[in-house]
Write an enzyme that holds these catalytic residues in place. Sequence first.
Site, PDB file in Angstrom:
ATOM      1  CB  ALA A 167       9.654  -0.687  -3.731  1.00  0.00           C
ATOM      2  CD  GLU A 204      -7.862  -7.167  -1.098  1.00  0.00           C
ATOM      3  OE1 GLU A 204      -7.320  -5.935  -0.941  1.00  0.00           O
ATOM      4  OE2 GLU A 204      -7.061  -8.159  -1.023  1.00  0.00           O
ATOM      5  CG  ASP A 250      14.570   3.021  10.684  1.00  0.00           C
ATOM      6  OD1 ASP A 250      14.507   3.802  11.748  1.00  0.00           O
ATOM      7  OD2 ASP A 250      14.352   1.777  10.415  1.00  0.00           O
ATOM      8  CG  HIS A 276      -6.306  -3.227   7.418  1.00  0.00           C
ATOM      9  ND1 HIS A 276      -7.515  -4.010   7.792  1.00  0.00           N
ATOM     10  CD2 HIS A 276      -6.087  -3.766   6.032  1.00  0.00           C
ATOM     11  CE1 HIS A 276      -7.779  -4.860   6.552  1.00  0.00           C
ATOM     12  NE2 HIS A 276      -6.767  -4.615   5.639  1.00  0.00           N
ATOM     13  NE  ARG A 304      -7.301  -1.979   3.002  1.00  0.00           N
ATOM     14  CZ  ARG A 304      -5.911  -2.319   2.634  1.00  0.00           C
ATOM     15  NH1 ARG A 304      -4.876  -1.537   2.958  1.00  0.00           N
ATOM     16  NH2 ARG A 304      -5.980  -3.462   2.191  1.00  0.00           N
ATOM     17  CG  HIS A 310      -2.405  -1.740   6.639  1.00  0.00           C
ATOM     18  ND1 HIS A 310      -1.902  -2.830   7.264  1.00  0.00           N
ATOM     19  CD2 HIS A 310      -2.733  -1.934   5.461  1.00  0.00           C
ATOM     20  CE1 HIS A 310      -1.820  -3.822   6.264  1.00  0.00           C
ATOM     21  NE2 HIS A 310      -2.304  -3.082   4.998  1.00  0.00           N
ATOM     22  NE  ARG A 360      -1.768   0.838   0.518  1.00  0.00           N
ATOM     23  CZ  ARG A 360      -2.265  -0.354   0.857  1.00  0.00           C
ATOM     24  NH1 ARG A 360      -2.540  -0.996  -0.227  1.00  0.00           N
ATOM     25  NH2 ARG A 360      -2.368  -1.170   2.062  1.00  0.00           N
ATOM     26  CG  LEU A 417       1.983  -6.199  -2.206  1.00  0.00           C
ATOM     27  CD1 LEU A 417       1.440  -7.424  -2.200  1.00  0.00           C
ATOM     28  CD2 LEU A 417       3.248  -6.037  -1.418  1.00  0.00           C
TER      29      LEU A 417
END
Length: 554
Positions: free
Chosen positions: A34, A133, A232, A253, A299, A358, A393, A399
């Site tokens: 990103a 996936e 952070d 994950h 997942r 994950h 997700r 990505l």
Amino acid sequence: MQGTFEERRYLIPFRSSLLPQIFTDVLVVGAGVAGARAAIEAGAAGADVIVLAKDSIRQTNTAYAQGGIAGVLRDDDSIDAHFKDTLAAGAGLCDEPAVRLVVEQGPARIRELLEWGMQFDRDGSGELCVGREGGHRAFRVYHAFGDATGRELERCLFEKLMSTDNVRYFDECFALDLITPSDEVGAPVLGAITYHARFGLQMIWARTTILASGGAGQLYRETTNPKPATADGLAMAYRAGATVADMAFVQFHPTTLYLPGAGRSLISEAVRGEGAYLLDESENRFMLHEHEMAELAPRDVVARSIVRQLARQGGRHVWLDCRHIQGFASRFPGITAELKRFELDPSKDLIPVHPAAHYMIGGVRCDLEGKTDVPGLLVAGEVASTGLHGANRLASNSLLEGLVFGKITGAAAAETAAANGNRSGPVAVVSDIRPSDHGEIDLADVRSSLRSAMWRNVGIERAGGKLADAVEMLKFWARYTLDKIFDEPFGWETQNMLVVGSLVARSAAWREESRGAHTRVEYEGPVERFRVHDLRCRGEAEPRTLRVETEELV
């Protein structure tokens, strides 16, 4: 969050006028997918850009990504199908406009990578190889070097970044805090105060700051994330007055290598996409009884099923069976090499696996342009909460989101720079923090205990009593840690982890339902009144809520 977590606006005392001053149009905090994509876009549009990397580009969550980038490039797939798969995985909390935006713009971002020289895998005829996936009902995941998609993506973007005019890159530069002219919530972000081992503290002033600092996996004892992923950016944004959303939702994950003394190396979901099985201690496929998609369920379903299977059978891992997959070593060379280090041969041996933290689904709330509720601050990537992922997700959408929102935020920041004319001068900012006279506890012990407490009490399966205890534990450690002044990153990271760990635990305790990646053992499923985003801001005792309106049936 009250008391200790609210008292300090900045981590360290400083006077801005006494520090070196650096000026730019756009400051990008983070150099993963990103951040890099945002900087490329802003620089190409003529803005002066500085990119901060906390470590090196090899130590980003992007570089660690194995599986691929999801996108619709084939005639036998459709944007609508990708849209519906994302909504189904998100368990009723996806914001449909965000989902539509990402899946529609995604194919163009993948084609752009091809133009920039990213070496996606191809078959013998030169066509792009495509995988599948968990949660995807079509083959739409594009990968590079088998299981090194993130590393190749980082290489491609970094080369493009370094060849873009107007971009400066500062590596091993720690962003301590976002700068605002006052401590009031809503004050605009004017840049950041940073620390570099060679150059010390510096003030970087920017018309627009893009926070793309990645995730928070190091909150947990078991994680796939690299060591710099210490939350952070989330903590910085919270201290600066930005609203964070859906912090209960942390994705685990399902399959990481589980060997005593070894790190939790990721075994890509693409392995199950190629047909690997999950087996119990008797070598039976238990996922056949858990979900219609078996090992390719979303997942959250697979991770939860593994935990419950372990509760039934005992032990600390289940088995991943790849023995029947032809050409495993050529399809997954990185995983094969990692297994070889432990004398495991996937063509002959069962692989011990267990879930691990994950991906941070919650994040800094933003709109479809990446704009937060703090003027001057945009967010993109894992640190953001765009509404794309909902409660869980979909594999390989991360990505993709980074590419899409990176471009969007970079363009928005460049537009702001072009519209604002000459840069204004620095603002006098004083952080006056007095040394604490409270007792001290060992910092390394605090971090270790925090990570263990999060894993045991705010992990895959959660219970109200344990969550309440976790909140109290974090308050105790914070009382003797957040009051201190540290002069190196380990201390600042630990303070950030306490802030964000408390946000996660409080959100999980508040959400009295089981939905997506958040499972409460007292509640069997989703509860309609919790079909909302919970929004938290510094200084507010209770969360605000924003109802999720869903038109699609999922």
